[in-house]
Motif scaffolding. Structure first.
Motif, mmCIF file in Angstrom:
data_model
loop_
_atom_site.group_PDB
_atom_site.id
_atom_site.type_symbol
_atom_site.label_atom_id
_atom_site.label_comp_id
_atom_site.label_asym_id
_atom_site.label_seq_id
_atom_site.Cartn_x
_atom_site.Cartn_y
_atom_site.Cartn_z
ATOM 1 N N ASP A 171 0.769 -1.256 0.052
ATOM 2 C CA ASP A 171 -0.045 -0.179 -0.017
ATOM 3 C C ASP A 171 0.798 1.075 0.005
ATOM 4 O O ASP A 171 0.750 2.352 -0.654
ATOM 5 N N GLY A 172 1.941 1.094 0.630
ATOM 6 C CA GLY A 172 2.677 2.233 0.970
ATOM 7 C C GLY A 172 3.589 2.698 -0.584
ATOM 8 O O GLY A 172 3.706 3.812 -1.180
ATOM 9 N N LEU A 173 3.595 1.681 -1.256
ATOM 10 C CA LEU A 173 4.326 1.850 -2.570
ATOM 11 C C LEU A 173 3.401 2.243 -3.501
ATOM 12 O O LEU A 173 3.872 3.030 -4.491
ATOM 13 N N GLN A 174 2.109 1.831 -3.352
ATOM 14 C CA GLN A 174 1.081 2.355 -4.204
ATOM 15 C C GLN A 174 0.679 3.958 -4.120
ATOM 16 O O GLN A 174 0.667 4.506 -4.991
ATOM 17 N N ILE A 175 0.873 4.341 -2.797
ATOM 18 C CA ILE A 175 0.467 5.701 -2.262
ATOM 19 C C ILE A 175 1.696 6.742 -2.905
ATOM 20 O O ILE A 175 1.468 7.587 -3.538
ATOM 21 N N SER A 177 3.663 5.745 -5.488
ATOM 22 C CA SER A 177 3.484 5.750 -6.813
ATOM 23 C C SER A 177 2.467 6.822 -7.390
ATOM 24 O O SER A 177 2.562 7.666 -8.242
ATOM 25 N N ASP A 178 1.468 7.177 -6.557
ATOM 26 C CA ASP A 178 0.389 8.055 -6.763
ATOM 27 C C ASP A 178 0.914 9.560 -6.700
ATOM 28 O O ASP A 178 0.544 10.516 -7.323
ATOM 29 N N ILE A 179 1.809 9.629 -5.817
ATOM 30 C CA ILE A 179 2.373 11.042 -5.557
ATOM 31 C C ILE A 179 3.335 11.327 -6.789
ATOM 32 O O ILE A 179 3.458 12.674 -7.141
ATOM 33 N N SER A 180 4.107 10.669 -7.019
ATOM 34 C CA SER A 180 5.199 11.070 -8.058
ATOM 35 C C SER A 180 5.431 9.602 -9.075
ATOM 36 O O SER A 180 5.700 8.499 -8.620
ATOM 37 N N ASN A 181 5.372 10.073 -10.323
ATOM 38 C CA ASN A 181 5.806 8.791 -11.516
ATOM 39 C C ASN A 181 7.240 8.451 -11.158
ATOM 40 O O ASN A 181 7.555 7.518 -11.786
ATOM 41 N N LYS A 182 8.156 9.171 -10.488
ATOM 42 C CA LYS A 182 9.416 8.665 -10.354
ATOM 43 C C LYS A 182 9.390 7.440 -9.423
ATOM 44 O O LYS A 182 10.449 6.897 -9.142
ATOM 45 N N ARG A 183 8.409 7.234 -8.671
ATOM 46 C CA ARG A 183 8.174 6.023 -7.697
ATOM 47 C C ARG A 183 7.228 5.067 -8.168
ATOM 48 O O ARG A 183 6.458 4.477 -7.517
ATOM 49 N N ALA A 184 6.881 5.295 -9.662
ATOM 50 C CA ALA A 184 6.071 4.218 -9.990
ATOM 51 C C ALA A 184 5.979 2.838 -9.559
ATOM 52 O O ALA A 184 7.111 2.030 -9.428
ATOM 53 N N LEU A 185 5.026 2.365 -9.284
ATOM 54 C CA LEU A 185 4.730 0.756 -8.678
ATOM 55 C C LEU A 185 5.279 -0.090 -9.629
ATOM 56 O O LEU A 185 5.598 -1.090 -9.303
#
Length: 210
Positions: A171-175, A177-185
């Motif tokens: 869930d943390g990774l999904q959130i 990812s939602d904040i920044s595409n640099k952290r895309a799931l």
């Protein structure tokens, strides 16, 4: 203010098709602007309808949100019980569960946990969302225990705590990812999950691609 006009032939469409179009438009609005900042007019504009067209099918923006969440939480949409999934060895089945969650809890790079959090902050859908996570934890814990019995996952770990930790990480990774595409799931998040599974759960000899 310019009023939006209904799509040509809208009234001739089956009711379920019309409702689905509204839900899709609302979902994109909620994900791009957040639930609180989205108005019924925003949804109407995105769907190509008048506000009256929205209210004909849904009493409020809240009802639209709750319907979306109910659709997201439908257990059947994940296919966890499909024969090809059940046929996998337990440790690979666990990876497949994560794959299906990633693919079906997200829409165009945006994730449903954000919508879940916004709803529960208002006291809505809490029972249903918690029930969904409880079911996921039980499924994951059962699968982890099977993997331990098969010698694929470290035996000294609590299946229940491992399942909860894995879901919290997901869930943390999904959130993020939602904040920044640099952290895309599907890219950075996938690598984080791979490291967690290989270093924290799976035994060293396993090389499981996710």
């Amino acid at each position: 203010m310019k009023l939006s006009k209904a799509k040509p032939g809208w009234k001739k469409m089956p009711e379920e098709v019309r409702k689905e179009s509204i839900l899709q438009a609302a979902m994109q609005c909620f994900f791009s602007k957040g639930f609180e900042r989205t108005s019924v007019q925003d949804i109407a504009d995105a769907a190509g309808l008048t506000k009256g067209g929205i209210y004909f099918h849904f009493e409020s923006k809240e009802e639209i949100r709750d319907t979306l969440i109910q659709n997201f939480l439908s257990w059947e949409r994940f296919g966890f019980e499909e024969p090809e999934v059940k046929a996998l060895p337990p440790h690979l089945r666990l990876v497949e569960y994560l794959e299906r969650l990633a693919n079906r809890l997200a829409v165009e790079g945006n994730c449903s946990p954000r919508l879940f959090a916004e709803a529960t902050a208002c006291g809505a859908m809490e029972k249903e969302i918690l029930s969904f996570y409880d079911s996921l934890e039980k499924l994951f814990a059962k699968t982890i225990k099977e993997s331990q019995e098969n010698g694929k996952i470290k035996a000294d770990l609590s299946p229940e705590l491992s399942a909860r930790t894995l879901l919290a990480l997901f869930d943390g990774l999904q959130i993020q990812s939602d904040i920044s595409n640099k952290r895309a799931l599907q890219t950075v998040g996938r690598e984080v999950l791979k490291v967690f599974l290989k270093s924290m759960l799976f035994l060293p000899q396993d090389n499981c691609e996710i």
